[in-house]
Design a protein around this motif. Structure first.
Motif, short mmCIF file in Angstrom:
data_model
loop_
_atom_site.label_atom_id
_atom_site.label_comp_id
_atom_site.label_asym_id
_atom_site.label_seq_id
_atom_site.Cartn_x
_atom_site.Cartn_y
_atom_site.Cartn_z
N LEU A 47 36.25 47.57 45.25
CA LEU A 47 35.68 46.71 44.21
C LEU A 47 34.81 45.66 44.72
CD1 LEU A 47 36.28 45.47 41.11
CD2 LEU A 47 38.32 44.43 42.38
N PHE A 48 35.29 45.15 45.92
CA PHE A 48 34.56 43.78 46.50
C PHE A 48 33.09 44.36 46.75
CE2 PHE A 48 37.98 41.31 45.82
CZ PHE A 48 37.40 39.94 45.94
N GLU A 49 33.15 45.55 47.64
CA GLU A 49 31.87 46.39 48.11
C GLU A 49 30.93 46.44 46.68
OE1 GLU A 49 33.21 49.78 50.16
OE2 GLU A 49 33.58 48.66 51.95
N THR A 50 31.38 46.95 45.59
CA THR A 50 30.65 47.41 44.43
C THR A 50 30.15 46.14 43.81
OG1 THR A 50 32.16 49.08 43.87
CG2 THR A 50 30.70 48.39 42.05
N LEU A 51 31.14 45.09 43.73
CA LEU A 51 30.46 43.70 43.26
C LEU A 51 29.57 42.92 43.89
CD1 LEU A 51 34.00 42.50 41.78
CD2 LEU A 51 31.80 43.52 40.46
N ARG A 52 29.70 43.27 45.41
CA ARG A 52 28.49 42.45 46.34
C ARG A 52 27.14 43.30 46.18
NH1 ARG A 52 33.41 41.48 50.49
NH2 ARG A 52 33.74 39.38 49.69
N ARG A 53 26.99 44.23 45.55
CA ARG A 53 25.73 45.16 45.67
C ARG A 53 25.02 44.15 44.37
NH1 ARG A 53 28.39 50.43 45.88
NH2 ARG A 53 28.07 50.53 43.61
N PHE A 54 25.61 43.30 43.83
CA PHE A 54 25.07 42.55 42.64
C PHE A 54 24.83 41.11 43.13
CE2 PHE A 54 26.77 46.15 40.74
CZ PHE A 54 25.83 46.86 40.00
N PRO A 55 23.79 40.72 44.05
CA PRO A 55 23.84 39.48 44.48
C PRO A 55 23.65 38.12 43.62
CG PRO A 55 21.73 40.55 45.09
CD PRO A 55 22.72 41.44 44.31
N GLU A 56 23.35 38.51 42.53
CA GLU A 56 23.32 37.29 41.58
C GLU A 56 24.71 36.95 40.91
OE1 GLU A 56 22.67 41.07 38.95
OE2 GLU A 56 22.17 40.49 40.77
N TRP A 57 25.72 37.52 41.35
CA TRP A 57 27.03 37.38 41.05
C TRP A 57 27.70 36.90 42.21
CZ3 TRP A 57 29.00 37.16 36.15
CH2 TRP A 57 28.17 37.84 35.15
N SER A 58 28.58 36.03 42.36
CA SER A 58 29.42 35.87 43.71
C SER A 58 30.76 36.44 43.21
CB SER A 58 29.59 34.32 44.00
OG SER A 58 30.09 33.40 42.89
N VAL A 59 31.70 36.58 44.11
CA VAL A 59 32.78 37.15 43.85
C VAL A 59 33.92 36.66 44.88
CG1 VAL A 59 32.42 39.34 45.07
CG2 VAL A 59 34.13 39.18 43.55
N HIS A 60 35.12 36.23 44.57
CA HIS A 60 36.20 35.59 45.30
C HIS A 60 37.74 35.80 44.66
CE1 HIS A 60 35.40 32.10 42.96
NE2 HIS A 60 36.69 31.83 43.33
N VAL A 61 38.68 35.80 45.54
CA VAL A 61 40.13 35.96 44.90
C VAL A 61 40.54 34.52 44.66
CG1 VAL A 61 42.47 36.43 45.72
CG2 VAL A 61 40.58 38.11 46.34
N ARG A 62 40.98 34.66 43.64
CA ARG A 62 41.67 33.18 43.36
C ARG A 62 43.37 33.38 42.96
NH1 ARG A 62 38.96 29.87 38.78
NH2 ARG A 62 39.10 31.95 37.43
N ASN A 63 44.19 32.67 43.62
CA ASN A 63 45.45 32.56 43.41
C ASN A 63 45.80 31.49 42.47
OD1 ASN A 63 48.57 32.24 43.65
ND2 ASN A 63 48.32 32.90 45.96
N ARG A 64 46.72 31.72 41.46
CA ARG A 64 47.23 30.63 40.56
C ARG A 64 48.84 30.70 40.62
NH1 ARG A 64 43.42 29.98 35.28
NH2 ARG A 64 41.58 30.59 36.25
N GLY A 65 49.17 30.93 41.83
CA GLY A 65 50.79 30.56 42.08
C GLY A 65 51.24 32.00 41.69
N HIS A 66 50.68 33.23 41.64
CA HIS A 66 51.36 34.18 41.49
C HIS A 66 51.42 35.07 42.73
CE1 HIS A 66 51.46 34.51 37.13
NE2 HIS A 66 50.10 33.90 36.99
N SER A 67 52.47 35.80 43.09
CA SER A 67 52.41 36.61 44.51
C SER A 67 51.24 37.69 44.39
CB SER A 67 54.00 37.19 44.54
OG SER A 67 53.66 38.33 45.50
N PRO A 68 50.53 37.78 45.32
CA PRO A 68 49.47 38.82 45.64
C PRO A 68 50.37 40.14 45.44
CG PRO A 68 49.92 37.86 47.87
CD PRO A 68 50.63 37.04 46.71
N LEU A 69 51.64 40.44 45.65
CA LEU A 69 52.30 41.64 45.37
C LEU A 69 52.40 42.11 43.91
CD1 LEU A 69 55.30 41.41 47.90
CD2 LEU A 69 53.18 42.50 47.96
#
Length: 86
Positions: A47-69
């Motif tokens: 997913l991240f590899e695909t999204l990074r092919r579009f440099p006009e968009w930035s991508v990151h993970v955000r944690n809002r208190g939920h378990s990453p599981l």
């Protein structure tokens, strides 16, 4: 700064099926450990590899208190605040 938001949900529901004579606890959630340890990391990597092919968009993970599981929120952002005024 003004900000607009929209959500898009891609949800995975994990299921494991067993024969009728299954007693439970025999495999101790190996299927779930396989998902968490092998499959999920590869899905997120792709997913991240695909999204990074579009440099006009930035991508990151955000944690809002939920378990990453249970939940991984991926923020995909396009920033218009730095465009040049001509």
């Amino acid at each position: 700064m003004f900000q607009e938001e929209q959500s898009f949900v891609l949800r995975f529901s994990l299921e494991a099926q067993f024969p009728d004579d299954y007693e439970g606890n025999e495999e101790e959630y190996r299927w779930l450990r396989d998902w968490e340890g092998r499959v999920k990391p590869e899905v997120l990597k792709s997913l991240f590899e695909t999204l990074r092919r579009f440099p006009e968009w930035s991508v990151h993970v955000r944690n809002r208190g939920h378990s990453p599981l249970d939940q991984v929120e991926v923020v995909v952002q396009k920033d218009f605040s730095k465009r040049l005024n001509l």
